[in-house]
Design a protein around this motif. Structure first.
Motif, PDB file in Angstrom:
ATOM      1  N   GLN A 288       2.343 -13.620 -11.942  1.00  0.00           N
ATOM      2  CA  GLN A 288       2.161 -14.919 -12.596  1.00  0.00           C
ATOM      3  C   GLN A 288       1.607 -14.785 -14.014  1.00  0.00           C
ATOM      4  N   ARG A 289       0.865 -13.732 -14.280  1.00  0.00           N
ATOM      5  CA  ARG A 289       0.288 -13.545 -15.618  1.00  0.00           C
ATOM      6  C   ARG A 289       0.997 -12.436 -16.397  1.00  0.00           C
ATOM      7  N   PHE A 290       2.118 -11.984 -15.850  1.00  0.00           N
ATOM      8  CA  PHE A 290       2.976 -11.004 -16.548  1.00  0.00           C
ATOM      9  C   PHE A 290       2.214  -9.746 -16.954  1.00  0.00           C
ATOM     10  N   ASN A 291       1.348  -9.270 -16.051  1.00  0.00           N
ATOM     11  CA  ASN A 291       0.570  -8.071 -16.333  1.00  0.00           C
ATOM     12  C   ASN A 291       1.184  -6.900 -15.573  1.00  0.00           C
ATOM     13  N   ASP A 292       2.035  -6.155 -16.259  1.00  0.00           N
ATOM     14  CA  ASP A 292       2.716  -5.031 -15.624  1.00  0.00           C
ATOM     15  C   ASP A 292       1.742  -3.943 -15.189  1.00  0.00           C
ATOM     16  N   GLN A 293       0.643  -3.829 -15.874  1.00  0.00           N
ATOM     17  CA  GLN A 293      -0.333  -2.804 -15.556  1.00  0.00           C
ATOM     18  C   GLN A 293      -0.903  -3.013 -14.152  1.00  0.00           C
ATOM     19  N   ILE A 294      -1.263  -4.244 -13.842  1.00  0.00           N
ATOM     20  CA  ILE A 294      -1.786  -4.547 -12.513  1.00  0.00           C
ATOM     21  C   ILE A 294      -0.694  -4.405 -11.464  1.00  0.00           C
ATOM     22  N   MET A 295       0.515  -4.846 -11.784  1.00  0.00           N
ATOM     23  CA  MET A 295       1.620  -4.724 -10.846  1.00  0.00           C
ATOM     24  C   MET A 295       1.860  -3.265 -10.464  1.00  0.00           C
ATOM     25  N   VAL A 296       1.913  -2.401 -11.454  1.00  0.00           N
ATOM     26  CA  VAL A 296       2.136  -0.975 -11.192  1.00  0.00           C
ATOM     27  C   VAL A 296       0.971  -0.386 -10.399  1.00  0.00           C
ATOM     28  N   ALA A 297      -0.253  -0.775 -10.758  1.00  0.00           N
ATOM     29  CA  ALA A 297      -1.435  -0.245 -10.072  1.00  0.00           C
ATOM     30  C   ALA A 297      -1.442  -0.632  -8.595  1.00  0.00           C
ATOM     31  N   THR A 298      -1.078  -1.871  -8.294  1.00  0.00           N
ATOM     32  CA  THR A 298      -1.061  -2.296  -6.898  1.00  0.00           C
ATOM     33  C   THR A 298       0.048  -1.605  -6.114  1.00  0.00           C
ATOM     34  N   VAL A 299       1.208  -1.436  -6.726  1.00  0.00           N
ATOM     35  CA  VAL A 299       2.318  -0.758  -6.048  1.00  0.00           C
ATOM     36  C   VAL A 299       1.948   0.687  -5.738  1.00  0.00           C
ATOM     37  N   VAL A 300       1.368   1.373  -6.720  1.00  0.00           N
ATOM     38  CA  VAL A 300       0.960   2.765  -6.512  1.00  0.00           C
ATOM     39  C   VAL A 300      -0.091   2.862  -5.413  1.00  0.00           C
ATOM     40  N   THR A 301      -1.046   1.942  -5.413  1.00  0.00           N
ATOM     41  CA  THR A 301      -2.093   1.944  -4.388  1.00  0.00           C
ATOM     42  C   THR A 301      -1.505   1.728  -3.001  1.00  0.00           C
ATOM     43  N   LEU A 302      -0.559   0.803  -2.876  1.00  0.00           N
ATOM     44  CA  LEU A 302       0.081   0.541  -1.585  1.00  0.00           C
ATOM     45  C   LEU A 302       0.875   1.754  -1.105  1.00  0.00           C
ATOM     46  N   VAL A 303       1.568   2.415  -2.026  1.00  0.00           N
ATOM     47  CA  VAL A 303       2.335   3.610  -1.662  1.00  0.00           C
ATOM     48  C   VAL A 303       1.402   4.708  -1.163  1.00  0.00           C
ATOM     49  N   ILE A 304       0.298   4.905  -1.860  1.00  0.00           N
ATOM     50  CA  ILE A 304      -0.682   5.913  -1.439  1.00  0.00           C
ATOM     51  C   ILE A 304      -1.248   5.570  -0.071  1.00  0.00           C
ATOM     52  N   MET A 305      -1.527   4.290   0.148  1.00  0.00           N
ATOM     53  CA  MET A 305      -2.079   3.845   1.426  1.00  0.00           C
ATOM     54  C   MET A 305      -1.097   4.113   2.566  1.00  0.00           C
ATOM     55  N   VAL A 306       0.161   3.766   2.359  1.00  0.00           N
ATOM     56  CA  VAL A 306       1.178   3.981   3.391  1.00  0.00           C
ATOM     57  C   VAL A 306       1.368   5.474   3.665  1.00  0.00           C
ATOM     58  N   GLN A 307       1.443   6.262   2.606  1.00  0.00           N
ATOM     59  CA  GLN A 307       1.615   7.703   2.778  1.00  0.00           C
ATOM     60  C   GLN A 307       0.434   8.314   3.512  1.00  0.00           C
ATOM     61  N   GLY A 308      -0.769   7.839   3.201  1.00  0.00           N
ATOM     62  CA  GLY A 308      -1.955   8.356   3.875  1.00  0.00           C
ATOM     63  C   GLY A 308      -1.952   8.034   5.360  1.00  0.00           C
ATOM     64  N   VAL A 309      -1.624   6.792   5.702  1.00  0.00           N
ATOM     65  CA  VAL A 309      -1.564   6.394   7.107  1.00  0.00           C
ATOM     66  C   VAL A 309      -0.497   7.197   7.846  1.00  0.00           C
ATOM     67  N   GLN A 310       0.665   7.346   7.246  1.00  0.00           N
ATOM     68  CA  GLN A 310       1.750   8.078   7.890  1.00  0.00           C
ATOM     69  C   GLN A 310       1.393   9.546   8.086  1.00  0.00           C
ATOM     70  N   MET A 311       0.767  10.153   7.103  1.00  0.00           N
ATOM     71  CA  MET A 311       0.397  11.565   7.197  1.00  0.00           C
ATOM     72  C   MET A 311      -0.643  11.785   8.294  1.00  0.00           C
ATOM     73  N   ILE A 312      -1.663  10.935   8.330  1.00  0.00           N
ATOM     74  CA  ILE A 312      -2.703  11.070   9.355  1.00  0.00           C
ATOM     75  C   ILE A 312      -2.113  10.842  10.743  1.00  0.00           C
ATOM     76  N   GLY A 313      -1.278   9.795  10.871  1.00  0.00           N
ATOM     77  CA  GLY A 313      -0.655   9.513  12.151  1.00  0.00           C
ATOM     78  C   GLY A 313       0.227  10.649  12.638  1.00  0.00           C
ATOM     79  N   ASP A 314       1.033  11.212  11.740  1.00  0.00           N
ATOM     80  CA  ASP A 314       1.923  12.320  12.121  1.00  0.00           C
ATOM     81  C   ASP A 314       1.133  13.538  12.580  1.00  0.00           C
ATOM     82  N   ARG A 315       0.036  13.814  11.891  1.00  0.00           N
ATOM     83  CA  ARG A 315      -0.788  14.971  12.279  1.00  0.00           C
ATOM     84  C   ARG A 315      -1.424  14.768  13.643  1.00  0.00           C
ATOM     85  N   LEU A 316      -1.900  13.572  13.912  1.00  0.00           N
ATOM     86  CA  LEU A 316      -2.491  13.284  15.215  1.00  0.00           C
ATOM     87  C   LEU A 316      -1.457  13.381  16.335  1.00  0.00           C
ATOM     88  N   VAL A 317      -0.266  12.878  16.072  1.00  0.00           N
ATOM     89  CA  VAL A 317       0.806  12.951  17.068  1.00  0.00           C
ATOM     90  C   VAL A 317       1.161  14.405  17.360  1.00  0.00           C
TER      91      VAL A 317
END
Length: 223
Positions: free
Chosen positions: A187-216
């Protein structure tokens, strides 16, 4: 907020959004497992040739689960606004978002649970029954322990899905990274925040998947 931000300005906003997302996902995952696990077990044992055959109940629960899985989450999110307001008192914020997130996820996890129990060797079930075990013994001594790696893989998959749901909850002011991306990024056309949130979400998903796979893998090796 339009234009570039310094790291000192961006970091507190991003950290707050991340913590809200973790709060939503954590509680929603807990409630999803608490509802979806027994529902999945009930779906499995109530089949026509199951441990406790209840075809009518099984058909009813199956229809409920299938309906929940068939609804797009964004539609469910909006449709549950009155129920969320009735239950929480508001539809805004991360706590309110937990309600639709949980209701959107537990049918999915219930099916994953049922499928995981399908993989258990029927010989294990027969062994418990032959020793005089009842339905609860079969569930607690054979089904759940034997299906644990598959259940853990299902929980991992569900948590990844919940992260996506929490992001979509930002559409109705649900808080977290999704709300941050919409209000400040889009809404405020701030690409910096958009990129930061996308990167954070990707890291979060990758972290959950990696931990889950190792436990399995660790559980599978112990078996």
């Amino acid at each position: 907020m339009r234009g570039r931000m310094s790291w000192d300005d961006l970091w507190p906003i991003l950290l707050n959004g991340t913590l809200e997302t973790l709060y939503m996902v954590g509680l929603a995952a807990l409630f999803t497992v608490l509802i979806g696990l027994p529902l999945g077990v009930l779906l499995f044992i109530s089949r026509r040739h199951g441990l406790v055959p209840m075809p009518r109940l099984n058909a009813l629960l199956g229809a409920l689960v299938n309906t929940g899985r068939s609804l797009p989450f964004i539609v469910l999110l909006i449709a549950l606004i009155p129920f969320t307001r009735l239950l929480i008192g508001t539809t805004l914020g991360s706590t309110a978002a937990i309600v639709p997130i949980t209701l959107g996820a537990f049918p999915f996890f219930a099916r994953l649970t049922e499928n995981a129990l399908d993989e258990v060797d029927s010989g294990r079930i027969e062994a418990v029954l032959s020793m005089g075990g009842n339905t609860w013994h079969v569930i607690s001594k054979a089904l759940l322990p034997e299906a644990l790696p598959a259940l853990l893989a299902g929980i991992t998959l569900t948590v990844v899905m919940l992260i996506g749901f929490s992001s979509m909850a930002g559409v109705i002011g649900g808080g977290g990274l999704g709300d941050l991306a919409i209000r400040y990024g889009y809404q405020r056309f701030n690409d910096q925040i958009m990129v930061a949130t996308v990167v954070t979400l990707v890291i979060m998903v990758q972290g959950v998947q990696m931990i889950g796979d190792r436990l399995v893998r660790a559980l599978a090796h112990r078996r």
